[in-house]
Scaffold this motif. Structure first.
Motif, short mmCIF file in Angstrom:
data_model
loop_
_atom_site.label_atom_id
_atom_site.label_comp_id
_atom_site.label_asym_id
_atom_site.label_seq_id
_atom_site.Cartn_x
_atom_site.Cartn_y
_atom_site.Cartn_z
N LEU A 53 0.83 -1.21 0.00
CA LEU A 53 0.00 0.00 0.00
C LEU A 53 0.86 1.26 0.00
O LEU A 53 0.54 2.26 -0.67
N PHE A 54 1.96 1.23 0.74
CA PHE A 54 2.88 2.37 0.77
C PHE A 54 3.48 2.62 -0.61
O PHE A 54 3.48 3.74 -1.13
N VAL A 55 4.01 1.58 -1.23
CA VAL A 55 4.67 1.74 -2.54
C VAL A 55 3.65 2.08 -3.62
O VAL A 55 3.92 2.88 -4.51
N PHE A 56 2.47 1.49 -3.52
CA PHE A 56 1.43 1.79 -4.52
C PHE A 56 1.12 3.28 -4.53
O PHE A 56 1.04 3.90 -5.60
N ALA A 57 0.95 3.87 -3.36
CA ALA A 57 0.65 5.30 -3.28
C ALA A 57 1.89 6.14 -3.61
O ALA A 57 1.79 7.15 -4.31
N GLY A 58 3.06 5.72 -3.10
CA GLY A 58 4.27 6.50 -3.33
C GLY A 58 4.70 6.51 -4.79
O GLY A 58 4.91 7.58 -5.38
N VAL A 59 4.83 5.34 -5.38
CA VAL A 59 5.22 5.25 -6.79
C VAL A 59 4.09 5.76 -7.68
O VAL A 59 4.34 6.44 -8.69
N GLY A 60 2.86 5.47 -7.29
CA GLY A 60 1.72 5.96 -8.06
C GLY A 60 1.69 7.48 -8.12
O GLY A 60 1.39 8.07 -9.17
N SER A 61 2.04 8.13 -7.01
CA SER A 61 2.07 9.60 -7.01
C SER A 61 3.16 10.12 -7.93
O SER A 61 2.98 11.14 -8.62
N ALA A 62 4.30 9.42 -7.98
CA ALA A 62 5.39 9.83 -8.87
C ALA A 62 4.97 9.66 -10.34
O ALA A 62 5.29 10.50 -11.19
N MET A 63 4.25 8.57 -10.64
CA MET A 63 3.78 8.35 -12.00
C MET A 63 2.73 9.38 -12.40
O MET A 63 2.76 9.92 -13.51
N ALA A 64 1.84 9.70 -11.47
CA ALA A 64 0.80 10.69 -11.75
C ALA A 64 1.40 12.08 -11.94
O ALA A 64 1.01 12.82 -12.86
N ALA A 65 2.38 12.42 -11.07
CA ALA A 65 3.03 13.73 -11.20
C ALA A 65 3.78 13.83 -12.52
O ALA A 65 3.76 14.88 -13.18
#
Length: 251
Positions: free
Chosen positions: A30-42
């Motif tokens: 869950l941590f990596v999903f949100a963290g990496v996901g935020s980097a991909m979205a940004a």
């Protein structure tokens, strides 16, 4: 001196250990999903360019998800999410080496699943990997990661682990999340500010890009271990110490 405890191989079959290891898989996922996901979205919203707004958004996302996931897992596994945290706590004798190995494996599995799923859900977008910025060499990157991870583990010890801490119950995870966000703002443009080998492992696996990857194991593991050793041997008050009146009165 270090207080490392080996543990026993039978520990792996104990119900509380099994629950803790499974929790580390879920929490790290869950941590990596949100963290990496935020980097991909940004990256998508900024056209793939590096901007202060994108960096701030990534730092904020990591601040929030780290705080929440630590708080969610604190009573089950300790909410490590990070091999550097696990090793740093092992150096202080707060987790056995046997359990540490299981935790680290679980964290890598959780990170890998999160990044592979993100790649699928985003239609094959590349997961952004941690690599050294132009002008930053391997030694500088390792040193940056040592300092940033030392800061993270020192905060973990001071606000969560230390029985003499002056931080109220649920505030520790929030403060740890804040230092992660601050460190990303400080180190992101140079080393990527990983502080977490598992956080770097998942994207590297999904993108199959291992450039500079070793830096994100060496730096954080040294920084985490050093912080655990220093805090336990310099700043931990012996249990036999009777606080002076001034200790309770503050400044």
């Amino acid at each position: 001196m270090a207080k490392i405890a080996l543990g026993n191989h039978s520990e792996a079959a104990q119900p509380d250990c099994v629950r803790a290891v499974l929790a580390e898989v879920v929490l790290t996922f869950l941590f990596v999903f949100a963290g990496v996901g935020s980097a991909m979205a940004a990256g998508k919203m900024s056209g793939g360019g590096d901007t202060i707004m994108a960096l701030t958004a990534i730092a904020m996302a990591h601040t929030l998800v780290v705080a929440v996931m630590i708080a969610a897992g604190l009573h089950i596994s300790g909410g490590h999410l990070n091999p550097a945290v696990t090793l740093g706590l092992a150096v202080g004798g707060h987790i056995t080496l046997i359990r540490s190995i299981l935790y680290i494996f679980a964290q890598m599995v959780g990170s890998a699943f999160a990044c592979l799923l993100l790649k699928y859900l985003t239609g094959g977008l590349e997961t952004p990997v941690h690599t050294l910025a132009s002008g930053t060499d391997a030694f500088q990157g390792i040193l940056m990661e040592i300092v940033l991870t030392f800061s993270l583990l020192f905060t973990v010890y001071a606000t969560i682990v230390d029985p003499k801490k002056r931080v109220t119950g649920g505030l520790g995870p929030v403060l740890v999340g804040l230092v992660v966000g601050a460190n990303i703002l400080a180190g992101g443009p140079f080393s990527g500010a990983s502080m977490n080998p598992a956080r770097s492992f998942g994207p590297a696996l999904a993108a199959w890009n291992w450039t500079d990857h070793w830096v994100y194991w060496v730096g954080p593991l040294i920084g985490g271990s050093l912080a655990g050793f220093v805090y336990e041997n310099v700043f931990t008050v012996p249990s036999s110490h009777a606080p002076l009146p001034r200790d309770d009165e503050g400044f």
